[in-house]
Motif scaffolding. Structure first.
Motif, mmCIF file in Angstrom:
data_model
loop_
_atom_site.group_PDB
_atom_site.id
_atom_site.type_symbol
_atom_site.label_atom_id
_atom_site.label_comp_id
_atom_site.label_asym_id
_atom_site.label_seq_id
_atom_site.Cartn_x
_atom_site.Cartn_y
_atom_site.Cartn_z
ATOM 1 N N ILE A 3 -11.840 -2.387 8.398
ATOM 2 C CA ILE A 3 -11.151 -1.077 8.388
ATOM 3 C C ILE A 3 -12.410 -0.149 9.252
ATOM 4 O O ILE A 3 -13.703 0.045 8.397
ATOM 5 C CB ILE A 3 -10.876 -0.595 6.973
ATOM 6 N N PHE A 4 -11.798 0.398 10.227
ATOM 7 C CA PHE A 4 -12.833 1.299 10.971
ATOM 8 C C PHE A 4 -12.736 2.508 10.435
ATOM 9 O O PHE A 4 -13.561 3.470 10.536
ATOM 10 C CB PHE A 4 -12.332 1.233 12.627
ATOM 11 N N LEU A 5 -11.512 3.018 10.347
ATOM 12 C CA LEU A 5 -11.255 4.416 9.830
ATOM 13 C C LEU A 5 -10.260 4.441 8.603
ATOM 14 O O LEU A 5 -9.311 3.860 8.618
ATOM 15 C CB LEU A 5 -10.578 5.315 10.930
ATOM 16 N N GLN A 6 -10.595 5.012 7.534
ATOM 17 C CA GLN A 6 -9.772 5.013 6.334
ATOM 18 C C GLN A 6 -8.436 6.017 6.963
ATOM 19 O O GLN A 6 -8.624 6.742 7.701
ATOM 20 C CB GLN A 6 -10.549 5.910 5.222
ATOM 21 N N PRO A 7 -7.490 5.839 6.430
ATOM 22 C CA PRO A 7 -6.259 6.437 6.745
ATOM 23 C C PRO A 7 -6.218 7.877 6.797
ATOM 24 O O PRO A 7 -5.789 8.443 8.016
ATOM 25 C CB PRO A 7 -4.986 6.113 5.663
ATOM 26 N N THR A 61 -8.111 4.738 -10.527
ATOM 27 C CA THR A 61 -7.896 3.509 -9.593
ATOM 28 C C THR A 61 -8.566 4.056 -8.332
ATOM 29 O O THR A 61 -8.464 5.252 -7.976
ATOM 30 C CB THR A 61 -6.553 2.933 -9.508
ATOM 31 N N THR A 62 -8.876 3.115 -7.285
ATOM 32 C CA THR A 62 -9.476 3.761 -6.020
ATOM 33 C C THR A 62 -8.503 4.319 -4.957
ATOM 34 O O THR A 62 -7.277 3.798 -5.044
ATOM 35 C CB THR A 62 -10.254 2.244 -5.318
ATOM 36 N N GLY A 66 -9.421 -1.000 1.031
ATOM 37 C CA GLY A 66 -10.268 -2.180 1.275
ATOM 38 C C GLY A 66 -10.880 -2.481 -0.137
ATOM 39 O O GLY A 66 -11.509 -3.574 -0.347
ATOM 40 N N ARG A 67 -10.905 -1.617 -0.961
ATOM 41 C CA ARG A 67 -11.449 -1.830 -2.380
ATOM 42 C C ARG A 67 -10.108 -2.214 -3.363
ATOM 43 O O ARG A 67 -9.047 -1.712 -3.326
ATOM 44 C CB ARG A 67 -11.915 -0.528 -2.884
ATOM 45 N N GLU A 125 -0.551 -3.613 1.497
ATOM 46 C CA GLU A 125 0.328 -4.544 0.697
ATOM 47 C C GLU A 125 -0.337 -5.899 0.566
ATOM 48 O O GLU A 125 -0.001 -6.484 -0.506
ATOM 49 C CB GLU A 125 1.716 -4.446 1.462
ATOM 50 N N ALA A 126 -0.940 -6.596 1.482
ATOM 51 C CA ALA A 126 -1.434 -8.042 1.278
ATOM 52 C C ALA A 126 -2.461 -7.862 0.185
ATOM 53 O O ALA A 126 -2.334 -8.777 -0.756
ATOM 54 C CB ALA A 126 -1.863 -8.376 2.530
ATOM 55 N N MET A 127 -3.144 -6.915 0.104
ATOM 56 C CA MET A 127 -4.248 -6.784 -0.975
ATOM 57 C C MET A 127 -3.604 -6.658 -2.433
ATOM 58 O O MET A 127 -4.008 -7.149 -3.406
ATOM 59 C CB MET A 127 -5.261 -5.680 -0.642
ATOM 60 N N LEU A 128 -2.789 -5.717 -2.400
ATOM 61 C CA LEU A 128 -1.891 -5.598 -3.520
ATOM 62 C C LEU A 128 -1.214 -6.791 -4.143
ATOM 63 O O LEU A 128 -1.170 -7.026 -5.420
ATOM 64 C CB LEU A 128 -1.102 -4.295 -3.739
ATOM 65 N N ARG A 129 -0.707 -7.387 -3.250
ATOM 66 C CA ARG A 129 0.333 -8.689 -3.594
ATOM 67 C C ARG A 129 -0.642 -9.685 -4.024
ATOM 68 O O ARG A 129 -0.219 -10.345 -5.055
ATOM 69 C CB ARG A 129 0.844 -9.282 -2.090
#
Length: 147
Positions: A3-7, A61-62, A66-67, A125-129
């Motif tokens: 992740i280069f830039l946070q949203p 929660t974060t 990425g966390r 979504e992939a991380m949460l899944r």
């Protein structure tokens, strides 16, 4: 994929590029300008961002992509959108577009939506899944990604 830039910084960078385009290559003809609608979008968007952020903070929660999240937040504004902060950001950018009313100002919400929808959200979504499994899958069946 790193992740280069946070949203928020990605959207801010897009806004800065659009403003540079607007002012450096202008003057641009005003296609539409609706200040009242602009303020409404800005107010609702900002309110949604603050409300959603408050729910994350209350649940401890974060906020950082990425966390690993400590909790799956499904209440408050997260009952109507899985990404209310991003909805709020796009609404704010639409408000900016209605304020300036020029072609470059329309780029900010469109580009931000695309970056969020096709790069940041799928990664989140992939991380949460992976972390929440069936609970997240059930949540995605009940609540839409945007609205």
């Amino acid at each position: 994929m790193p992740i280069f830039l946070q949203p928020p910084f990605a959207s801010f960078s897009i806004v800065m590029m659009v403003l540079a385009l607007h002012y450096q290559l202008g003057p641009w003809p005003v296609l539409f300008r609706v200040p009242a609608l602009s303020m409404a979008f800005l107010g609702v968007g900002l309110g949604l961002v603050v409300l959603a952020r408050t729910y994350f903070t209350l649940r401890k929660t974060t906020l950082f992509v990425g966390r690993t999240s400590s909790q799956l937040v499904c209440d408050g504004p997260f009952r109507i959108s899985r990404n209310p902060m991003y909805v709020g950001v796009v609404l704010c950018l639409l408000g900016m577009s209605f304020w300036f009313g020029t072609l470059p100002s329309l780029l900010a919400p469109v580009l931000s939506f695309c970056v969020l929808n096709f790069f940041h959200i799928p990664r989140e979504e992939a991380m949460l899944r992976a972390h929440f499994g069936d609970a997240y899958h059930s949540y995605t069946r009940q609540v839409r990604r945007w609205l």
